[in-house]
Design a protein around this motif. Sequence first.
Motif, PDB file in Angstrom:
ATOM      1  N   VAL A   1      43.926  36.971  30.343  1.00 29.57           N
ATOM      2  CA  VAL A   1      45.355  37.346  30.092  1.00 29.57           C
ATOM      3  C   VAL A   1      45.834  38.240  28.761  1.00 29.57           C
ATOM      4  O   VAL A   1      46.349  39.173  28.865  1.00 29.57           O
ATOM      5  CB  VAL A   1      46.049  35.908  29.858  1.00 29.57           C
ATOM      6  CG1 VAL A   1      47.670  36.230  29.785  1.00 29.57           C
ATOM      7  CG2 VAL A   1      45.856  35.247  31.166  1.00 29.57           C
TER       8      VAL A   1
ATOM      9  N   VAL B   1      50.835  34.895  35.616  1.00 33.97           N
ATOM     10  CA  VAL B   1      50.168  34.104  35.622  1.00 33.97           C
ATOM     11  C   VAL B   1      50.655  32.773  36.198  1.00 33.97           C
ATOM     12  O   VAL B   1      51.850  32.308  35.743  1.00 33.97           O
ATOM     13  CB  VAL B   1      49.732  33.788  33.963  1.00 33.97           C
ATOM     14  CG1 VAL B   1      48.755  32.687  33.752  1.00 33.97           C
ATOM     15  CG2 VAL B   1      49.222  34.872  33.431  1.00 33.97           C
TER      16      VAL B   1
ATOM     17  N   SER C   1      36.864  34.698  35.522  1.00 29.43           N
ATOM     18  CA  SER C   1      37.799  35.879  35.657  1.00 29.43           C
ATOM     19  C   SER C   1      36.987  37.238  35.781  1.00 29.43           C
ATOM     20  O   SER C   1      35.830  37.229  34.863  1.00 29.43           O
ATOM     21  CB  SER C   1      38.796  35.991  34.644  1.00 29.43           C
ATOM     22  OG  SER C   1      39.793  36.975  35.131  1.00 29.43           O
TER      23      SER C   1
ATOM     24  N   ALA D   1      42.617  33.450  36.072  1.00 39.87           N
ATOM     25  CA  ALA D   1      42.929  33.986  35.158  1.00 39.87           C
ATOM     26  C   ALA D   1      41.857  33.482  33.837  1.00 39.87           C
ATOM     27  O   ALA D   1      42.059  33.616  32.987  1.00 39.87           O
ATOM     28  CB  ALA D   1      44.093  33.239  34.695  1.00 39.87           C
TER      29      ALA D   1
ATOM     30  N   LEU E   1      44.360  28.200  36.978  1.00 39.72           N
ATOM     31  CA  LEU E   1      45.196  29.184  36.496  1.00 39.72           C
ATOM     32  C   LEU E   1      44.670  30.562  37.206  1.00 39.72           C
ATOM     33  O   LEU E   1      43.498  30.966  37.195  1.00 39.72           O
ATOM     34  CB  LEU E   1      44.903  29.354  34.909  1.00 39.72           C
ATOM     35  CG  LEU E   1      45.791  30.189  34.323  1.00 39.72           C
ATOM     36  CD1 LEU E   1      47.056  29.101  34.268  1.00 39.72           C
ATOM     37  CD2 LEU E   1      45.331  30.004  32.657  1.00 39.72           C
TER      38      LEU E   1
ATOM     39  N   LEU F   1      45.689  34.774  38.239  1.00 38.38           N
ATOM     40  CA  LEU F   1      46.521  36.115  37.861  1.00 38.38           C
ATOM     41  C   LEU F   1      46.693  36.856  39.114  1.00 38.38           C
ATOM     42  O   LEU F   1      46.058  36.716  39.896  1.00 38.38           O
ATOM     43  CB  LEU F   1      45.451  36.804  36.764  1.00 38.38           C
ATOM     44  CG  LEU F   1      45.266  36.508  35.372  1.00 38.38           C
ATOM     45  CD1 LEU F   1      44.119  37.499  34.952  1.00 38.38           C
ATOM     46  CD2 LEU F   1      46.522  36.834  34.730  1.00 38.38           C
TER      47      LEU F   1
END
Length: 160
Positions: free
Chosen positions: A5, A17, A102, A128, A133, A135
């Motif tokens: 991020v 996100v 990620s 992410a 999480l 993205l």
Amino acid sequence: MTPAVRLLESHDIPHDVTAYELDAASESYGLDAARALSLNPAAVFKTLLAQLDDGRLVVAMVPVDATLDLKALAKAAGARKARMADIAAAERSTGYQVGGISPLGQKKSLPSFIDASVLTLDRVHVSAGRRGLELTLAPTDLIALTQAGTHPLARRQEAP
């Protein structure tokens, strides 16, 4: 905030996100993300690490509803063979935990390859950098930041 991020923010790249609840019993993190966020699994890409026959580690990204074709990856990377990297090597090299790796913001910059199907998408979803999480960003931004080559790397099961 994860390194992935932070990388997007430092480059002023538009992204979203999204957090989601993990299924504690599952180990199919990418498919869990697609289900939890009601996303097309073909647009959610998992990040895998493979080791080439010369010992180099590479990053491969394929849709979560497919498997990585290791022969195609080896060919794309200019190697004879590839195998999945062991978990410890993947975590040590990326700085992320398996299930939350990620393709962005990894500790070491590794050669990256992404399935060519990403070129058909308006938005792509990747981890992410933490389990639970996700993205969302433009495929062109993902390709540019990872300097990934696009190749046919995904292998899908034939319907019975």
